[in-house]
Design a protein around this motif. Structure first.
Motif, mmCIF file in Angstrom:
data_model
loop_
_atom_site.group_PDB
_atom_site.id
_atom_site.type_symbol
_atom_site.label_atom_id
_atom_site.label_comp_id
_atom_site.label_asym_id
_atom_site.label_seq_id
_atom_site.Cartn_x
_atom_site.Cartn_y
_atom_site.Cartn_z
ATOM 1 N N ARG A 240 0.847 -1.199 0.000
ATOM 2 C CA ARG A 240 0.000 0.000 0.000
ATOM 3 C C ARG A 240 0.873 1.236 0.000
ATOM 4 N N SER A 241 0.397 2.248 -0.704
ATOM 5 C CA SER A 241 1.059 3.534 -0.587
ATOM 6 C C SER A 241 0.027 4.615 -0.832
ATOM 7 N N VAL A 242 0.311 5.788 -0.341
ATOM 8 C CA VAL A 242 -0.599 6.901 -0.545
ATOM 9 C C VAL A 242 0.252 8.157 -0.637
ATOM 10 N N ASP A 243 -0.133 9.026 -1.551
ATOM 11 C CA ASP A 243 0.581 10.291 -1.698
ATOM 12 C C ASP A 243 -0.108 11.322 -0.805
ATOM 13 N N LEU A 244 0.593 11.728 0.229
ATOM 14 C CA LEU A 244 -0.035 12.637 1.195
ATOM 15 C C LEU A 244 0.160 14.111 0.837
ATOM 16 N N THR A 245 0.840 14.377 -0.270
ATOM 17 C CA THR A 245 1.016 15.767 -0.684
ATOM 18 C C THR A 245 -0.359 16.412 -0.809
ATOM 19 N N ASP A 246 -0.487 17.595 -0.284
ATOM 20 C CA ASP A 246 -1.745 18.367 -0.372
ATOM 21 C C ASP A 246 -2.920 17.759 0.390
ATOM 22 N N ALA A 247 -2.726 16.662 1.112
ATOM 23 C CA ALA A 247 -3.865 16.070 1.837
ATOM 24 C C ALA A 247 -4.491 17.106 2.769
ATOM 25 N N VAL A 248 -3.654 17.895 3.427
ATOM 26 C CA VAL A 248 -4.160 18.899 4.369
ATOM 27 C C VAL A 248 -5.118 19.850 3.661
ATOM 28 N N GLU A 249 -4.697 20.358 2.518
ATOM 29 C CA GLU A 249 -5.517 21.330 1.792
ATOM 30 C C GLU A 249 -6.730 20.648 1.150
ATOM 31 N N LEU B 283 -8.461 17.987 1.874
ATOM 32 C CA LEU B 283 -9.556 17.607 2.768
ATOM 33 C C LEU B 283 -10.283 18.836 3.308
ATOM 34 N N GLN B 284 -9.544 19.878 3.675
ATOM 35 C CA GLN B 284 -10.220 21.054 4.235
ATOM 36 C C GLN B 284 -10.979 21.845 3.171
ATOM 37 N N GLU B 285 -10.589 21.660 1.918
ATOM 38 C CA GLU B 285 -11.330 22.342 0.855
ATOM 39 C C GLU B 285 -12.561 21.532 0.431
ATOM 40 N N ASN B 286 -12.658 20.318 0.896
ATOM 41 C CA ASN B 286 -13.736 19.434 0.434
ATOM 42 C C ASN B 286 -14.729 19.033 1.516
ATOM 43 N N TRP C 143 -13.387 12.578 11.820
ATOM 44 C CA TRP C 143 -12.261 11.702 12.132
ATOM 45 C C TRP C 143 -11.210 11.730 11.023
ATOM 46 N N MET C 144 -11.658 11.567 9.793
ATOM 47 C CA MET C 144 -10.684 11.460 8.704
ATOM 48 C C MET C 144 -9.990 12.798 8.434
ATOM 49 N N VAL C 145 -10.756 13.887 8.482
ATOM 50 C CA VAL C 145 -10.141 15.199 8.255
ATOM 51 C C VAL C 145 -9.156 15.502 9.391
ATOM 52 N N HIS C 146 -9.526 15.108 10.602
ATOM 53 C CA HIS C 146 -8.625 15.353 11.719
ATOM 54 C C HIS C 146 -7.310 14.592 11.522
ATOM 55 N N LYS C 147 -7.413 13.314 11.243
ATOM 56 C CA LYS C 147 -6.219 12.472 11.089
ATOM 57 C C LYS C 147 -5.260 12.993 10.032
ATOM 58 N N LEU C 148 -5.823 13.334 8.858
ATOM 59 C CA LEU C 148 -4.971 13.598 7.691
ATOM 60 C C LEU C 148 -4.884 15.075 7.328
ATOM 61 N N SER C 149 -5.501 15.931 8.148
ATOM 62 C CA SER C 149 -5.474 17.337 7.753
ATOM 63 C C SER C 149 -5.378 18.301 8.940
ATOM 64 N N LEU D 94 -9.673 8.849 -3.218
ATOM 65 C CA LEU D 94 -10.911 9.297 -3.871
ATOM 66 C C LEU D 94 -11.039 10.820 -3.812
ATOM 67 N N PHE D 95 -10.705 11.377 -2.654
ATOM 68 C CA PHE D 95 -10.818 12.836 -2.538
ATOM 69 C C PHE D 95 -9.793 13.542 -3.415
ATOM 70 N N LYS D 96 -8.608 12.942 -3.505
ATOM 71 C CA LYS D 96 -7.590 13.576 -4.339
ATOM 72 C C LYS D 96 -7.964 13.508 -5.817
ATOM 73 N N GLU D 97 -8.634 12.424 -6.182
ATOM 74 C CA GLU D 97 -9.044 12.281 -7.583
ATOM 75 C C GLU D 97 -10.279 13.121 -7.897
ATOM 76 N N SER D 98 -11.076 13.340 -6.851
ATOM 77 C CA SER D 98 -12.346 14.042 -7.062
ATOM 78 C C SER D 98 -12.085 15.440 -7.608
ATOM 79 N N THR D 99 -12.814 15.790 -8.644
ATOM 80 C CA THR D 99 -12.617 17.115 -9.213
ATOM 81 C C THR D 99 -13.516 18.141 -8.558
ATOM 82 N N VAL D 100 -14.485 17.659 -7.767
ATOM 83 C CA VAL D 100 -15.423 18.590 -7.132
ATOM 84 C C VAL D 100 -14.701 19.357 -6.042
ATOM 85 N N LYS D 101 -14.590 20.642 -6.223
ATOM 86 C CA LYS D 101 -14.013 21.471 -5.167
ATOM 87 C C LYS D 101 -15.001 22.553 -4.829
#
Lengths: 374, 286
Positions: free
Chosen positions: A238-247, A249-252, A327-333, A366-373
């Protein structure tokens, strides 16, 4: 880190290590098998370790399996984490007693217990360092945590076989242990060989090696251990690119995707209980039947309960969606805004122990791929 | 994440242990609201706080709740709280009498930036019990009245019977340097004042929007619409301050309950500038 001496330990030399600390007033905690899982509890000797066992993990799945060897640390991580010793699930914070129509408050946490943690993984050290920051790094601190933490002797173990749900390489918290230990062990197993390479990480660690008189490791012995640790990084599934995760998630916050990713969530709170960084707790004030002695009890809490966000009039987060999102926004953002680091160390426990296998890594993708902002 | 060597953690005083205070007076404000004046049992202890901060108040064996401080910040020998009886703890607290003991932890949280702007108009907008955490700011401002231009209080209560600090409001009204406007959601016979929500007072309140600082406290929905009304008049988002409410168990950022996105209401708030929270305050269930 400066290059330290490396020592050779035969498998049963660990018993000498345990005895060394027991004779010095420490309680030794390590991995052991209970209820078909590897948990952390007090151990008497090497025989209590999960010798020859490994854990199979998948989303919502955990089983123990026999290994083909006699490895002591051939598993990854179980449902327990070390936080249960440093930040106990239930702790009485004070007792208050009525005396002559008045009441007085007494601190009941006066014990000064010393602990050895055996088999702490890189991700778990990161989790402890995160909780250090939460309970000891701010304007207000928790003296109960700090006292326990100061009395820990930490024996770390390098991971050489990451599990199916592990992603510490993505969070930058493993698999190699780089700091925060008193002693670091690397277990080496070949057909005819079984030994540990031990490295001190503190003065207390050095003192232990010197006192117990272990011999220095030969170069080829160190090389074998290094090979295993170096190869571990290539074994992740497993791997995940955490670049921009903070932004991201908070934008979504208002992305309709939240409904989808939380659809299966039972709000059981398992993920928060097994998470080695989750620190939320609640306070219960109770009295004896006569109303003479009152106690304040602190318990682990979970942001998945309705009570968690209750203010008069109702809960702020009444929907399942909003509680999963918190929970998820807290953990990763938002953890980053609060403490300067993410609240996830890539141990995979929340994925394994979720009864319906909700997967934080896949959901972030999924959130990173999602184009809905919004 | 970067893993660094841990820093040495230092044990300090346990912030979860309450100090014991004695109730020196109890006043029933409205049918469900009361004010307690508390004095430290330990002699010579001063209680120093900033307007807008709160305490965690402990009723023996019942529980602990966050309650904002409603008294004069310059009277340091006592600390005052105005509380509405809505839950188990506040109802038990309402039954305490003069001489009873109560546990206090605090003061915690951020404060109204009363010194942020000298020479400004100060507009204080309160809804219901929201007047309580604003009263320390009113005392502070009236004591330094010359530092401000206009001082205005817009206060909305549900009914005339729910108006807090009635006697004091009359005293404030009688000052020539403090403009006080009160409105009620529902009038009763004998009520000759304004009827309507507090936001209806904003368009006609005599302040200069370009040169105004506003402190707002009340139910969250009231604060949202008040902020929008103030912005409509031209008040800068950076000069509007609100006081948030969330579940709190510790008051010191260690229990996690009061999270509001990236902030902890207990230690980063409760007082926030509108610009700090505007991105979240209109979203649901944050």
């Amino acid at each position: 880190m400066k290059q330290e001496k490396s020592f050779y330990l035969a498998p049963y030399d660990l018993n000498k290590v345990f005895e060394y600390f027991k004779s010095r007033g420490y309680k030794v905690f390590g991995p052991t098998i209970r209820d078909e899982a590897i948990v952390y509890d007090e151990i008497a000797s090497v025989d209590d370790l999960p010798v020859g066992w490994m854990d199979e993990q998948a989303p919502g799945f955990y089983r123990l399996k026999k290994r083909n060897d006699k490895a002591f640390f051939g598993y990854v991580v179980g449902p327990h984490s070390w936080k249960k010793f440093l930040f106990p699930p239930v702790l009485t914070l004070f007792e208050a007693k009525r005396e002559n129509g008045k009441f007085k408050v007494y601190d009941v946490n006066t014990a000064n217990e010393k602990y050895v943690f055996v088999g702490v993984r890189a991700c778990e050290i990161s989790a402890i360092l995160i909780q250090d920051k939460i309970f000891g790094g701010g304007q207000y601190t928790d003296p109960n945590y700090i006292k326990r933490r100061g009395n820990v002797f930490l024996i770390a173990v390098n991971c050489t076989e990451p599990g199916n749900n592990c992603f510490c390489a993505s969070t930058g918290t493993g698999p190699r242990v780089v700091a925060g230990f008193d002693v670091l062990l690397t277990e080496v197993i070949r057909d005819d060989l079984h030994y540990f390479i031990g490295v001190p990480g503190s003065e207390k660690g050095e003192e232990m090696f010197v006192t117990l008189g272990f011999r220095e490791a030969e170069e080829f012995e160190i090389k074998e251990a290094e090979k295993d640790v170096n190869e571990a990084i290539n074994k992740f599934k497993r791997s995940v690119d955490l670049t921009d995760a903070v932004e991201v998630l908070q934008e979504n916050y208002e992305n309709p995707l939240w409904e989808k990713v939380s659809e299966k969530c039972l709000t059981c709170g398992n993920c928060t209980m097994v998470c080695p960084t989750c620190f939320c707790n609640t306070i219960e004030d109770v009295t004896d039947l006569a109303g003479q002695v009152a106690k304040r009890i602190r318990r682990w809490d979970s942001c998945f309960t309705m009570d968690f966000s209750y203010i008069h009039g109702g809960s702020v987060r009444y929907s399942v969606m909003s509680r999963y999102r918190q929970w998820m926004v807290h953990k990763l953002s938002t953890w980053k805004n609060q403490f300067g680091m993410l609240g996830c160390v890539g141990c995979g426990r929340c994925i394994t122990w979720c009864p319906v296998g909700i997967d934080i890594v896949e959901n972030l993708k999924l959130f990173k791929e999602s184009t809905v902002k919004l | 994440m970067e893993v660094s060597e841990r820093e040495i953690l230092v044990v300090e005083k346990n912030p979860m242990l309450p100090q014991i205070f004695q109730i020196r007076s109890r006043k029933q404000e409205t049918s469900d609201t009361f004010t307690l004046e508390l004095e430290p049992v330990e002699a010579g202890v001063e209680f120093i706080f900033k307007p807008g901060q709160f305490n965690m108040l402990y009723v023996f064996g019942v529980g602990e709740v966050p309650i904002s401080i409603s008294g004069d910040p310059e009277k340091v020998s006592r600390v005052t709280h105005t509380t509405r009886m809505v839950g188990t703890v506040t109802k038990a607290m309402g039954k305490l009498k003069k001489g009873d003991l109560i546990g206090v932890r605090g003061p915690f949280g951020s404060s109204w930036p009363v010194d942020k702007c000298s020479g400004c108009d100060v507009v204080i907008v309160a809804g219901g019990i929201g007047l309580a955490p604003l009263r320390p700011a009113i005392y502070y401002i009236l004591r330094r009245r010359e530092n401000y231009n206009k001082a205005i209080l817009l206060y909305g209560a549900r009914t005339p019977d729910d108006i807090l600090y009635k006697h004091e409001i009359e005293k404030w009204k009688s000052r020539f340097d403090f403009e006080v406007y009160v409105t009620v959601d529902r009038g009763t016979s004998g009520w000759k004042g304004n009827v309507g929500v507090v936001t209806t007072l904003i368009p006609r309140a005599p302040f200069d929007p370009q040169n105004t600082i506003a402190f707002v406290c009340g139910p969250e929905i009231m604060m949202r619409f008040t902020a929008l009304e103030l912005i409509k008049r031209g008040v800068s988002e950076n000069n509007i301050f609100i006081s948030m409410e969330r579940n709190m168990k510790c008051g010191i950022g260690l229990c996690g309950h009061c999270q509001f996105g990236p902030v902890f209401v207990c230690k980063d708030g409760p007082v926030f500038s509108y610009s700090q929270v505007k991105n979240l305050i209109f979203k649901r269930e944050i």
